[in-house]
Design a protein around this motif. Structure first.
Motif, PDB file in Angstrom:
ATOM      1  N   ASP A 187      15.326   7.523  49.627  1.00  0.00           N
ATOM      2  CA  ASP A 187      14.652   6.729  48.601  1.00  0.00           C
ATOM      3  C   ASP A 187      13.420   7.431  48.032  1.00  0.00           C
ATOM      4  OD1 ASP A 187      12.851   6.574  50.661  1.00  0.00           O
ATOM      5  OD2 ASP A 187      12.900   4.387  50.842  1.00  0.00           O
ATOM      6  N   GLY A 188      13.261   8.716  48.397  1.00  0.00           N
ATOM      7  CA  GLY A 188      12.157   9.505  47.857  1.00  0.00           C
ATOM      8  C   GLY A 188      10.879   9.410  48.663  1.00  0.00           C
ATOM      9  N   THR A 189      10.827   8.610  49.714  1.00  0.00           N
ATOM     10  CA  THR A 189       9.596   8.458  50.510  1.00  0.00           C
ATOM     11  C   THR A 189       9.559   9.408  51.700  1.00  0.00           C
ATOM     12  OG1 THR A 189      10.590   6.719  51.870  1.00  0.00           O
ATOM     13  CG2 THR A 189       9.445   6.018  49.856  1.00  0.00           C
ATOM     14  N   THR A 190      10.669  10.127  51.920  1.00  0.00           N
ATOM     15  CA  THR A 190      10.730  11.084  53.031  1.00  0.00           C
ATOM     16  C   THR A 190      11.083  12.450  52.481  1.00  0.00           C
ATOM     17  OG1 THR A 190      13.081  10.659  53.413  1.00  0.00           O
ATOM     18  CG2 THR A 190      11.518   9.265  54.610  1.00  0.00           C
ATOM     19  N   ASN A 191      10.901  13.473  53.281  1.00  0.00           N
ATOM     20  CA  ASN A 191      11.296  14.828  52.868  1.00  0.00           C
ATOM     21  C   ASN A 191      12.623  15.240  53.507  1.00  0.00           C
ATOM     22  OD1 ASN A 191      10.478  15.138  55.493  1.00  0.00           O
ATOM     23  ND2 ASN A 191       9.020  16.825  55.089  1.00  0.00           N
ATOM     24  N   TYR A 192      13.427  14.288  53.773  1.00  0.00           N
ATOM     25  CA  TYR A 192      14.741  14.523  54.399  1.00  0.00           C
ATOM     26  C   TYR A 192      15.698  13.390  54.028  1.00  0.00           C
ATOM     27  CZ  TYR A 192      12.467  11.337  57.714  1.00  0.00           C
ATOM     28  OH  TYR A 192      11.783  10.270  58.276  1.00  0.00           O
ATOM     29  N   LEU A 193      17.015  13.703  54.141  1.00  0.00           N
ATOM     30  CA  LEU A 193      18.078  12.691  54.025  1.00  0.00           C
ATOM     31  C   LEU A 193      18.353  12.133  55.413  1.00  0.00           C
ATOM     32  CD1 LEU A 193      20.743  14.449  51.719  1.00  0.00           C
ATOM     33  CD2 LEU A 193      18.911  12.907  51.023  1.00  0.00           C
ATOM     34  N   ILE A 194      18.490  10.827  55.485  1.00  0.00           N
ATOM     35  CA  ILE A 194      18.824  10.185  56.763  1.00  0.00           C
ATOM     36  C   ILE A 194      20.345  10.052  56.835  1.00  0.00           C
ATOM     37  CG2 ILE A 194      18.558   8.124  58.167  1.00  0.00           C
ATOM     38  CD1 ILE A 194      15.873   7.660  56.747  1.00  0.00           C
ATOM     39  N   ASN A 195      20.917  10.570  57.900  1.00  0.00           N
ATOM     40  CA  ASN A 195      22.386  10.609  58.043  1.00  0.00           C
ATOM     41  C   ASN A 195      22.821   9.977  59.370  1.00  0.00           C
ATOM     42  OD1 ASN A 195      24.669  13.259  58.932  1.00  0.00           O
ATOM     43  ND2 ASN A 195      25.188  11.300  58.022  1.00  0.00           N
ATOM     44  N   PRO A 196      22.965   8.629  59.408  1.00  0.00           N
ATOM     45  CA  PRO A 196      23.546   7.995  60.588  1.00  0.00           C
ATOM     46  C   PRO A 196      25.074   8.074  60.496  1.00  0.00           C
ATOM     47  CG  PRO A 196      22.922   6.309  59.038  1.00  0.00           C
ATOM     48  CD  PRO A 196      22.542   7.627  58.409  1.00  0.00           C
ATOM     49  N   PHE A 197      25.772   8.139  61.587  1.00  0.00           N
ATOM     50  CA  PHE A 197      27.236   8.111  61.533  1.00  0.00           C
ATOM     51  C   PHE A 197      27.812   7.453  62.782  1.00  0.00           C
ATOM     52  CE2 PHE A 197      25.910  12.290  63.036  1.00  0.00           C
ATOM     53  CZ  PHE A 197      26.734  12.584  64.118  1.00  0.00           C
ATOM     54  N   VAL A 198      29.043   6.927  62.610  1.00  0.00           N
ATOM     55  CA  VAL A 198      29.740   6.232  63.698  1.00  0.00           C
ATOM     56  C   VAL A 198      31.130   6.833  63.832  1.00  0.00           C
ATOM     57  CG1 VAL A 198      28.467   4.060  63.437  1.00  0.00           C
ATOM     58  CG2 VAL A 198      30.561   4.452  62.103  1.00  0.00           C
ATOM     59  N   SER A 199      31.753   6.612  64.982  1.00  0.00           N
ATOM     60  CA  SER A 199      33.116   7.110  65.205  1.00  0.00           C
ATOM     61  C   SER A 199      34.118   6.220  64.456  1.00  0.00           C
ATOM     62  CB  SER A 199      33.441   7.115  66.702  1.00  0.00           C
ATOM     63  OG  SER A 199      33.576   5.789  67.176  1.00  0.00           O
ATOM     64  N   ASP A 200      35.357   6.658  64.416  1.00  0.00           N
ATOM     65  CA  ASP A 200      36.400   5.898  63.709  1.00  0.00           C
ATOM     66  C   ASP A 200      37.056   4.857  64.611  1.00  0.00           C
ATOM     67  OD1 ASP A 200      37.670   7.602  65.424  1.00  0.00           O
ATOM     68  OD2 ASP A 200      39.192   8.259  63.983  1.00  0.00           O
ATOM     69  N   LYS A 201      36.379   4.452  65.687  1.00  0.00           N
ATOM     70  CA  LYS A 201      36.964   3.484  66.621  1.00  0.00           C
ATOM     71  C   LYS A 201      37.293   2.158  65.917  1.00  0.00           C
ATOM     72  CE  LYS A 201      36.144   1.190  71.064  1.00  0.00           C
ATOM     73  NZ  LYS A 201      36.497  -0.143  70.546  1.00  0.00           N
ATOM     74  N   VAL A 202      36.341   1.713  65.081  1.00  0.00           N
ATOM     75  CA  VAL A 202      36.577   0.451  64.361  1.00  0.00           C
ATOM     76  C   VAL A 202      37.827   0.565  63.495  1.00  0.00           C
ATOM     77  CG1 VAL A 202      35.642  -1.127  62.639  1.00  0.00           C
ATOM     78  CG2 VAL A 202      34.142  -0.128  64.370  1.00  0.00           C
ATOM     79  N   PHE A 203      37.926   1.696  62.820  1.00  0.00           N
ATOM     80  CA  PHE A 203      39.083   1.913  61.954  1.00  0.00           C
ATOM     81  C   PHE A 203      40.380   1.963  62.771  1.00  0.00           C
ATOM     82  CE2 PHE A 203      41.944   4.495  59.363  1.00  0.00           C
ATOM     83  CZ  PHE A 203      41.838   3.840  58.141  1.00  0.00           C
ATOM     84  N   LYS A 204      40.329   2.638  63.907  1.00  0.00           N
ATOM     85  CA  LYS A 204      41.514   2.727  64.769  1.00  0.00           C
ATOM     86  C   LYS A 204      41.909   1.361  65.311  1.00  0.00           C
ATOM     87  CE  LYS A 204      41.051   7.533  66.273  1.00  0.00           C
ATOM     88  NZ  LYS A 204      40.761   8.426  67.419  1.00  0.00           N
ATOM     89  N   ASP A 205      40.899   0.564  65.696  1.00  0.00           N
ATOM     90  CA  ASP A 205      41.182  -0.788  66.187  1.00  0.00           C
ATOM     91  C   ASP A 205      41.841  -1.639  65.106  1.00  0.00           C
ATOM     92  OD1 ASP A 205      40.111  -0.120  68.610  1.00  0.00           O
ATOM     93  OD2 ASP A 205      38.146  -1.007  68.221  1.00  0.00           O
ATOM     94  N   TYR A 206      41.340  -1.487  63.886  1.00  0.00           N
ATOM     95  CA  TYR A 206      41.925  -2.225  62.761  1.00  0.00           C
ATOM     96  C   TYR A 206      43.369  -1.793  62.533  1.00  0.00           C
ATOM     97  CZ  TYR A 206      42.926  -3.557  57.939  1.00  0.00           C
ATOM     98  OH  TYR A 206      43.515  -4.060  56.822  1.00  0.00           O
TER      99      TYR A 206
END
Length: 601
Positions: A187-206
């Motif tokens: 959002d321009g307030t930091t000097n970095y991109l925030i990159n959270p990520f999750v596994s595809d477990k939810v997708f596999k369960d679906y």
């Protein structure tokens, strides 16, 4: 004659059976084609329904993925609120704690480099630290747009929200066997991109619960004839597999490049399948073939399916970026049917047809046997009547002769009395009548065959009673030829004379004329019977067939001329009809030694 009818019956039964078998075989193959067409039509209809279900499943998967993407944005905002806006003041351990707290796989922070790419500077997933996005193609473009414009709008790809963008589930750049959902926030307030990520477990369960493979499993379980469903990628099927490398040098195939999008592919003939896949795409219609695959006879159908763009679930690199615009908007669904299910129905039809053939054949044989017995009985009855008439006629002739002898004295006494009374005129009349009667008997006796003489005598008496002018002539037949049975001649002549009598009885008395002539010419026994009248041409064509008669059906069986024809043929003779001036039946029988009858009872 009996043997001939037996042969005719056998030929008729055999022809009927052959006709039934041929007809039923044609019906069997028509049923086979109809059943296959029905099966293919059902497959086509099922594929439409199945594709609709799959589309809904994909929409559901996209919705689930969008929810995961939105959660990652919320997580990103939470992460931003917990760490310093300057990356130099953020530690990997802080990111570890936040990952555990937010229940996500990991958090990575990306900083922009001078060469328009991003450096993975800090991460709770240590393997990602120091990776660079320079070769990440569209992903890197998305990062630049997010970093410069605060919002990703140029790319119609992935999921874009305020200050946030996420791509589809993708293969990890550090482990080609792991899939993650990556979110990127700035959002321009930091000097970095925030990159959270999750596994595809939810997708596999679906997917396990209501995804494509789950649906296919339900289809194959509920319909035992369907043994396999495959979603085929026509762009890469049958071609050499394309591989790319992740950041650690591991090779893998992008989802876009895999030959089978979903389902299984165990019943295969790649060469034949490639041909029919292309044919399905070219014709835009269902195509199919039958073959032995994996030890089973199967019917394999290929249905072209046109849909929205098939989502790319792999990392889009610089090498694959140019392929994005070529992403297919169609695929081919292959449905494999166990042909045994169709064959079982065909076998049932075949057994039913066989049962019909057997039942109808038995009925026909019974009817033919009954008909044969009826005809034989009728013919035997006709023979018996002829023989009885023959005996009666012989007795009648002998009675006439004995009567003449018995009355001879009475005639002499009468003549003597007329002489004494000088009744010359009456005497002439009486002796004239007596001579005429004696000559008639003598003419009959002079026939060279007693049985025929008896027949002529009988018919003469019958003609006199019916006012029929019946004349006969056997002038060249003083001795009857050997080799021709008298009983056969009596039957033939008797039938013809009886028919002639019946015909002239329709005429006035003065026109009731019947003539019988017997003679031998050039080794041919010739018998002819003439009567006044005519026969319609339509009747002449089939007059010798059993049951055909121009007379009352209740009084006549229509077998007389058929029997006469059998007799004539037995002696290798012929019978013809002259209908030009009255009606004349002419029988001609060769009487040389080579033409003697071979009589079979």
């Amino acid at each position: 004659m009996i043997n001939r009818y037996r042969r005719t019956s056998l030929i008729l039964v055999s022809s009927l059976i052959a006709l039934l078998i041929g007809n039923n075989m044609i019906y069997y193959f028509i049923s086979k084609n109809t059943l296959e067409e029905k099966t293919l039509n059902d497959i086509n209809n099922e594929s439409i329904v199945l594709n609709k279900i799959l589309e809904n499943s994909r929409e559901g998967a996209r919705f689930v993925e969008a929810l995961v993407g939105e959660k990652l944005r919320s997580d990103s905002i939470a992460i931003q609120s917990q760490i310093d806006p300057d990356i130099n003041h953020v530690t990997n351990e802080q990111l570890d704690a936040l990952s555990e707290k937010l229940n996500i796989k990991a958090i990575t922070l990306l900083t922009k480099t001078k060469d328009a790419s991003f450096h993975l500077t800090k991460s709770s997933h240590r393997e990602e630290i120091n990776l660079d996005t320079k070769r990440w193609g569209l992903w890197n473009k998305a990062f630049l747009e997010l970093y410069d414009r605060k919002n990703v709008t140029a790319l119609n790809w992935g999921q874009s929200l305020p200050n946030y963008w996420t791509g589809p589930f993708s293969i990890s750049d550090t482990n080609a066997e792991e899939f993650y959902k990556y979110g990127y926030y700035y959002d321009g307030t930091t000097n970095y991109l925030i990159n959270p990520f999750v596994s595809d477990k939810v997708f596999k369960d679906y997917d396990k619960l209501i995804g494509i493979n789950s649906i296919i499993h339900d289809v194959t379980s509920s319909n035992r004839s369907v043994i396999e469903v495959s979603g085929i990628n026509p762009a890469t099927f049958g071609k050499e597999q394309i591989e790319v490398e992740n950041g650690t040098g591991q090779k893998y195939t992008l989802r876009y490049y895999i030959p089978i999008f979903f389902g299984s592919y165990e019943y295969k003939n790649e060469k034949l399948d490639s041909e029919y896949i292309q044919k399905a795409i070219d014709t835009k219609e269902l195509v199919s073939y039958k073959a032995e695959l994996n030890g089973k006879t199967v019917l394999k159908a290929f249905i072209p399916v046109f849909t929205n763009k098939i989502d790319e679930l792999g990392v889009i690199t610089e090498n694959s970026e140019k392929e994005l615009d070529k992403t297919l908007n169609y695929y081919v669904m292959a449905i494999t049917i166990d042909y045994q299910a169709i064959q079982s129905q065909l076998n049932q039809i075949l057994w039913e047809l066989l049962l019909v053939v057997i039942v109808i054949t038995v009925i026909c044989i019974i009817l033919l046997v009954m008909l044969n017995k009826f005809i034989s009985k009728t013919k035997d009855q006709a023979v018996t009547e002829t023989q009885s008439a023959y005996i009666d006629e012989m007795n009648s002739l002998f009675t006439s002769i004995r009567g003449q002898r018995h009355d001879f004295l009475n005639h002499i006494s009468t003549i003597s009395a007329l002489v004494e009374l000088d009744k010359i005129k009456e005497l002439k009349e009486y002796t004239g009548e007596l001579v005429e009667d004696v000559l008639k008997i003598n003419d009959i006796i002079s026939i060279g065959q007693p049985a025929i003489a008896a027949l002529v005598q009988s018919k003469s008496v019958s003609a006199e009673v019916k006012d029929i002018q019946f004349t006969f002539s056997f002038t060249t037949l003083k001795e009857f030829p050997e080799g021709v049975r008298s009983v056969d001649c009596v039957r033939a002549i008797g039938n013809l004379v009886d028919n002639a009598f019946d015909e002239v009885m329709k005429l006035p008395k003065e026109e009731r004329i019947v003539k019988l002539i017997g003679e031998i010419e050039s080794g041919i026994l010739k018998l002819s019977v003439y009567n006044k009248g005519t026969i319609h041409d339509a009747i002449i064509e089939k007059i010798f067939e059993a049951g055909i008669s121009s007379k009352n059906a209740q009084e006549h069986s229509g077998l007389g001329l058929a029997i006469t024809l059998d007799i004539v043929r037995k002696y290798k003779g012929s019978i013809r009809i002259d209908n030009s001036d009255g009606v004349t039946f002419v029988i001609e029988i060769p009487i040389n030694q080579y033409a003697k009858a071979i009589y079979s009872a």
